[in-house]
Design an enzyme around this catalytic site. Structure first.
Site, PDB file in Angstrom:
ATOM      1  N   TYR A   1      -6.176  11.620  18.176  1.00 46.98           N
ATOM      2  CA  TYR A   1      -5.478  12.163  16.998  1.00 46.98           C
ATOM      3  C   TYR A   1      -4.990  13.576  17.285  1.00 46.98           C
ATOM      4  CZ  TYR A   1      -4.873   9.654  12.688  1.00 46.98           C
ATOM      5  OH  TYR A   1      -4.364   8.844  11.726  1.00 46.98           O
TER       6      TYR A   1
ATOM      7  N   ARG B   1       9.132   1.699  22.891  1.00 44.61           N
ATOM      8  CA  ARG B   1       9.608   1.789  21.510  1.00 44.61           C
ATOM      9  C   ARG B   1       9.253   3.186  21.010  1.00 44.61           C
ATOM     10  NH1 ARG B   1      10.974  -3.179  21.163  1.00 44.61           N
ATOM     11  NH2 ARG B   1      12.205  -2.745  19.325  1.00 44.61           N
TER      12      ARG B   1
ATOM     13  N   ASP C   1      23.779   8.975  15.498  1.00 45.03           N
ATOM     14  CA  ASP C   1      22.667   8.088  15.839  1.00 45.03           C
ATOM     15  C   ASP C   1      23.076   7.343  17.110  1.00 45.03           C
ATOM     16  OD1 ASP C   1      20.858   6.045  16.163  1.00 45.03           O
ATOM     17  OD2 ASP C   1      20.864   5.410  14.067  1.00 45.03           O
TER      18      ASP C   1
ATOM     19  N   LYS D   1      16.135   1.431  24.016  1.00 46.87           N
ATOM     20  CA  LYS D   1      17.310   0.586  24.252  1.00 46.87           C
ATOM     21  C   LYS D   1      17.882   0.943  25.637  1.00 46.87           C
ATOM     22  CE  LYS D   1      17.997  -0.300  19.398  1.00 46.87           C
ATOM     23  NZ  LYS D   1      17.538   0.662  18.418  1.00 46.87           N
TER      24      LYS D   1
ATOM     25  N   GLU E   1      -2.511  15.497  14.838  1.00 45.26           N
ATOM     26  CA  GLU E   1      -1.518  15.904  13.821  1.00 45.26           C
ATOM     27  C   GLU E   1      -1.071  17.339  14.051  1.00 45.26           C
ATOM     28  OE1 GLU E   1      -3.048  15.265   9.893  1.00 45.26           O
ATOM     29  OE2 GLU E   1      -2.887  13.093  10.104  1.00 45.26           O
TER      30      GLU E   1
ATOM     31  N   THR F   1      16.746   6.051  19.364  1.00 44.19           N
ATOM     32  CA  THR F   1      15.557   5.321  19.775  1.00 44.19           C
ATOM     33  C   THR F   1      15.423   5.549  21.279  1.00 44.19           C
ATOM     34  OG1 THR F   1      16.920   3.350  20.060  1.00 44.19           O
ATOM     35  CG2 THR F   1      15.662   3.490  18.024  1.00 44.19           C
TER      36      THR F   1
END
Ligand SMILES: Cc1ncc(COP(=O)(O)O)c(C=O)c1O
Length: 421
Positions: A46, A226, A191, A220, A48, A217
């Site tokens: 973790y 991902r 985008d 691709k 954050e 992203t």
């Protein structure tokens, strides 16, 4: 792996990918190193916050990972700020709206049925529900209609305009799009999810210097895991401070929108895999890869045109082809199914001004990024065009489709997935 059920399914999927032609333009095959980073202990942690400003202890290694990912992204794309924490492309886009506009504000994006993404203002998406969404289209020729778009901007005065697509086979003229956005002093968001790898390879113009913010992203054409990134220029980020919506404050606005705005802990295994993919994309071989994706798509287009296929816009400038099957007496869904049985994975897609309903459209969409990763070149595109044609023509003939799938399987042996090399 002790879980035999999942192990069997992973093996089956790997086999499916290895023995078939993956032609969904938003897909690719990642390297063994990307897969290793994804399957690492980093997923346990973790963290954050941002490097040097975490709400958890023990972050020294993940801080270094995220700094590397950010630095590589900045260098590769030529921007001064990169946020590498978005969980995927849709949350990245959501963060941009959250950072730059308020509920009820007018926003603009390309309609889904003309190639845009759901997050660009589709009525049933958050972006078309929370904001007043106005959608632009392509013209009858399939090209983005810049003149119509400029008129729409003058009339509707959007505060933010998304440009980018999931099914658009031509390049975007970023300088002209910025002029259009300036007509209503709108934020221009590029985008580049589909084309990021082409931008890196110099095979598509970069929006840097034109768009205020770039989202992409990473899975691709960029060939990473991902995930997603948000890129911009401006002053160093101070995510603990509230700041005005001005261009120089973009880094802070974006970082604050991701956390505390929308997300909790970053996916550190994913960040590491993004860093690996960015390093791979900075190697000279990646430029050749990106250029070859386009060469392959152009060759495939040429071969399908010879076989009397109707391509939206008459061809392609990028990695994908949109095919209107109305002259082939088969609908998109049936072609998708037949091609699937022949070992060629594509997806059904609407074409501009499609007379058929969106869940059963007239077209199919296909692309070359994954084939190019496996080392296929123009010569192979000729063979693939032939298989596509055979499968479409014989979409109801199970025997021929089976025969084609055997041929595809045999052919694929020469082009192993990167992780199997
Ligand atoms: C242009 C564009 N933007 C955003 C996205 C959303 O990405 P994700 O599926 O990772 O949420 C996609 C995915 O297809 C896309 O094509």
């Amino acid at each position: 792996m002790k879980d035999k059920d999942i192990a069997a399914l992973i093996n089956a999927e790997t086999k499916r990918q290895a023995e078939g032609l993956e032609m969904i333009p938003s897909e690719n095959h990642t390297s063994a190193d990307v897969l290793k980073a994804l399957g690492s202990r980093l997923t346990d942690k973790y963290s954050e916050g941002y490097p040097g400003m975490r709400y958890y202890g023990g972050c020294e290694n993940v801080d270094a990972v995220e700094n590397l990912a950010r630095d590589r992204a900045k260098k590769l794309f030529g921007v001064s700020h990169a946020n590498v924490q978005p969980y995927s492309g849709s949350p990245a886009n959501q963060a941009v709206y959250f950072a730059l506009v308020d509920p009820g504000d007018t926003v603009m994006g390309m309609h889904l049925y003309f190639g845009g993404h759901m997050t660009h203002g589709l009525k049933v998406n958050f972006s078309g529900t929370i904001y007043r969404s106005v959608q632009y289209h392509t013209g009858k020729d399939g090209y983005l209609d810049y003149t119509e778009m400029a008129k729409m901007v003058k009339a509707e005065k959007p505060k933010l305009i998304f440009v980018g697509a999931t099914a658009y086979p031509r390049i975007f003229d970023w300088a002209r799009l910025r002029e259009i956005a300036d007509l209503s002093k709108a934020w221009l968001i590029a985008d580049i999810s589909h084309i990021a790898g082409l931008v890196v390879a110099g095979a598509h113009p970069s929006p840097v210097g034109h768009a205020h913010v770039i989202t992409t992203t990473t899975h691709k054409t960029l060939r990473g895991p991902r995930g997603a990134m948000i890129l911009c220029d401006g002053n160093a980020s101070t995510p603990l401070k509230a700041v005005e919506r001005k261009p120089e404050n973009l880094p802070t606005l974006i970082d604050r929108a991701i956390i505390p705005g929308l997300q909790g802990g970053p996916h550190n295994h994913q960040t590491a895999a993004i860093a690996v993919a960015l390093r791979e994309a900075s190697q000279p071989g990646f430029k050749r890869y990106g250029q070859q994706i386009v060469k392959n798509a152009k060759k495939l287009a040429e071969e399908l045109l010879k076989r009397d296929y109707k391509l939206v816009t008459g061809g392609t400038d990028n990695h994908l082809l949109l095919i209107d099957l109305s002259n082939k007496k088969v609908i998109g869904a049936d072609a998708e199914k037949a091609l699937g049985r022949a070992g060629v994975t594509v997806n059904k897609n609407t074409v501009p001004f499609d007379p058929r309903p969106p869940f059963s459209p007239s077209g199919i969409r296909m692309g070359t990024p994954a084939l190019t990763t496996r080392g296929m070149k123009e010569k192979e595109m000729v063979q693939i065009a032939d298989w596509i044609d055979q499968a479409v023509k014989n979409h109801q003939n199970a025997k021929i489709l089976r025969q084609l799938s055997n041929e595809v399987k045999e052919f694929c042996r020469q082009f192993p997935l990167p992780s199997d090399k």
